[in-house]
Write a protein that holds these residues in place. Structure first.
Motif, short mmCIF file in Angstrom:
data_model
loop_
_atom_site.label_atom_id
_atom_site.label_comp_id
_atom_site.label_asym_id
_atom_site.label_seq_id
_atom_site.Cartn_x
_atom_site.Cartn_y
_atom_site.Cartn_z
N LEU A 7 -36.68 -17.13 -19.23
CA LEU A 7 -37.67 -17.86 -18.44
C LEU A 7 -38.85 -18.18 -19.33
O LEU A 7 -39.29 -17.34 -20.11
N ALA A 50 -35.77 -22.08 -16.41
CA ALA A 50 -34.78 -21.07 -16.79
C ALA A 50 -33.84 -21.72 -17.79
O ALA A 50 -33.33 -22.82 -17.55
N LEU A 89 -35.58 -16.64 -10.60
CA LEU A 89 -36.80 -17.45 -10.59
C LEU A 89 -37.75 -17.03 -9.46
O LEU A 89 -38.95 -16.86 -9.67
#
Length: 147
Positions: A7, A50, A89
């Motif tokens: 991320l 991501a 996420l």
């Protein structure tokens, strides 16, 4: 799989790939290039992508909206769905909100999007309100979660 996902903050050079994912995820009311640019200008630190092996496979934009976490948009490339990318996420942003001292998060989801509603419910969000015409062309549910 999740352990291989990186991320990081969105960069303007990511925009074309994010738009591809957006268009493959939302057939109605997808953000435009200008829409994403405006969100990035308003919330540059709250736009996360991501990556898997250097390829962007999903993104999230969520920010502090007057003391509450506001999930604006989340999408995952259809080829990588059901592998935990969206969950990763959302949990990342919930952790960010928790560190900021926020106690609740909310989002709106198209009332006909049963898959997304079930996804958010699995993460602890509860439907608290129906909003007529939220999307212009459709109704939404507001969902909230304790952080």
């Amino acid at each position: 799989m999740q352990s291989k996902i990186r991320l990081r903050k969105f960069s303007p050079s990511d925009l074309d790939r994010v738009l591809e994912i957006e268009c493959s995820s939302f057939t109605v009311d997808a953000y435009s290039e200008t829409g994403f640019e405006n969100l990035y200008r308003k919330h540059p630190g709250d736009f996360i992508v991501a990556e898997l092996s250097g390829e962007i496979i999903g993104y999230i934009i969520a920010y502090d909206s007057g003391g509450f976490g506001d999930f604006d948009t989340v999408a995952v490339d259809p080829r990588f769905r059901r592998l935990g990318v969206g969950k990763l996420l959302v949990h990342f942003m919930l952790d960010c909100f928790r560190r900021k001292g926020l106690k609740k998060a909310f989002l709106e989801v198209r009332a006909t999007n049963k898959v997304a509603i079930a996804f958010y419910q699995s993460l602890g969000f509860k439907t608290v309100e129906a909003i007529k015409g939220f999307y212009g062309s459709g109704d939404a549910y507001r969902m909230e979660s304790e952080i």
